[in-house]
Design an enzyme around this catalytic site. Sequence first.
Site, PDB file in Angstrom:
ATOM      1  N   ARG A 262       0.648  -4.808   2.570  1.00 56.12           N
ATOM      2  CA  ARG A 262       0.919  -5.938   1.665  1.00 56.12           C
ATOM      3  C   ARG A 262       0.614  -7.219   2.422  1.00 56.12           C
ATOM      4  NH1 ARG A 262       0.513  -2.886  -1.785  1.00 56.12           N
ATOM      5  NH2 ARG A 262       1.950  -2.304  -3.458  1.00 56.12           N
TER       6      ARG A 262
ATOM      7  N   ASP B 283      -7.130  -5.735   3.722  1.00 55.32           N
ATOM      8  CA  ASP B 283      -7.356  -5.267   2.351  1.00 55.32           C
ATOM      9  C   ASP B 283      -6.406  -5.977   1.397  1.00 55.32           C
ATOM     10  OD1 ASP B 283      -8.607  -3.462   0.423  1.00 55.32           O
ATOM     11  OD2 ASP B 283      -6.643  -2.499   0.291  1.00 55.32           O
TER      12      ASP B 283
ATOM     13  N   GLU C  64      -2.951 -13.171  -2.758  1.00 52.11           N
ATOM     14  CA  GLU C  64      -4.069 -12.488  -3.426  1.00 52.11           C
ATOM     15  C   GLU C  64      -3.969 -12.439  -4.944  1.00 52.11           C
ATOM     16  OE1 GLU C  64      -3.487  -8.495  -1.708  1.00 52.11           O
ATOM     17  OE2 GLU C  64      -3.078  -7.758  -3.730  1.00 52.11           O
TER      18      GLU C  64
ATOM     19  N   HIS D 157      -8.071  -5.388  -1.938  1.00 55.56           N
ATOM     20  CA  HIS D 157      -7.049  -4.404  -2.328  1.00 55.56           C
ATOM     21  C   HIS D 157      -7.705  -3.157  -2.936  1.00 55.56           C
ATOM     22  CE1 HIS D 157      -2.494  -4.339  -3.065  1.00 55.56           C
ATOM     23  NE2 HIS D 157      -2.930  -3.100  -3.028  1.00 55.56           N
TER      24      HIS D 157
END
Length: 343
Positions: A230, A254, A259, A291
């Site tokens: 996260r 990622d 985000e 993600h």
Amino acid sequence: MRIAFFDAKDYDIPSFEQYGKGSGIEFKFFEAKLNEDTAELASGYDGVCVFVNDTVNAAVIDKLYALGIRVIALRCAGYNNVDLGRCFGKIHVVRVPAYSPYAVAEHTMALLLTSVRRIHKAYNRTKDFNFSLSGLTGFDLHGKTVGVIGTGKIGRIFIDICRGFGMRVLAYDKYPAEDAGIDYVSLDELFSESDVISLHCPLSEETYHIISADAISRCKKGVIFLNTSRGALIDSDALLDGIKRRQVGAACLDVYEEESDIFFRDFSGHIVEDDVLARLISMPNVIVTSHQAFLTEEALGNIAETTVKNLVAFRDGLPLENELCYQCGKVDDCRKTRKKRCF
Ligand code: NAI
């Protein structure tokens, strides 16, 4: 049973249609993310299905409850975006605890290999018929130390992968797994010993900015950070500063703490307002994926199958195996452990 499916993407729909068929669960796919403005779309539905960047705060929960929603099906494992306390006693929250831990662990190693062997640069060069090797020198992972924070399903698979590469593995977990053959150390030791640090713990008040300016300063110079967990586990400003000071050797992300308004959308041709993200992406030693660590065919199938099973169990009044723990405090009288619902 009719379910309002928020933040629907083209890759979600086929698997949910496939697994929904014959179950009696009908999905209506909305592109909009769930938030206070869009909660109204759930009017006339029995439940909602949401993903990582939908907002499920107290205001949204109150609206959903007033609309008659009694189940929230998360089609993901993480639930830091849900106010569970507000849901308790009103709306059942179910999730997909594991869909493909392999997908996430393998993506983490893909990012690490891409970074240390400069694959992202080589790919662009040879596309342009530039076959020079200058600036592409990497290093062996074999013999390097990786520090893994969070040794649950994904962390442990990542540990196995790293061991396959001949890396020395250190780990930190608030709840260490006994007899797992994992070399647990303190966070301090992990920071000071690791060449690579990979995050696989959930986001919580305790883990928020676990990679802070202070943590970065205690790491080895040139440390590589991997985050497929996260975004807010890392203080992005501190990371950027660490990269500028050459204290951080590389970062593979990622996930990113801001985000939710950016990832999963096409901003090519637009101005990205987030200066920290833009600056991070401009760095030659930062790799960002949006993600996508979970995004394999196997994982999408498992997500849809488990979500449909969760909803069928809710509709049929069965125990909810994948109901989230609301931390209601009734430790001696936990209904969930008696194979019932939490309320
Ligand atoms: P898991 O629940 O199996 O493992 C989490 C581990 O973190 C546990 O061993 C737990 O004891 C540990 N932990 C909890 N609090 C901690 C703390 N304060 N400090 C250190 N460790 C702590 O979860 P799993 O399936 O391995 O997933 C890990 C994370 O990966 C999820 O929380 C989620 O945020 C993320 N994820 C990311 C995906 C992506 O596409 N990028 C997809 C799926 C999950």
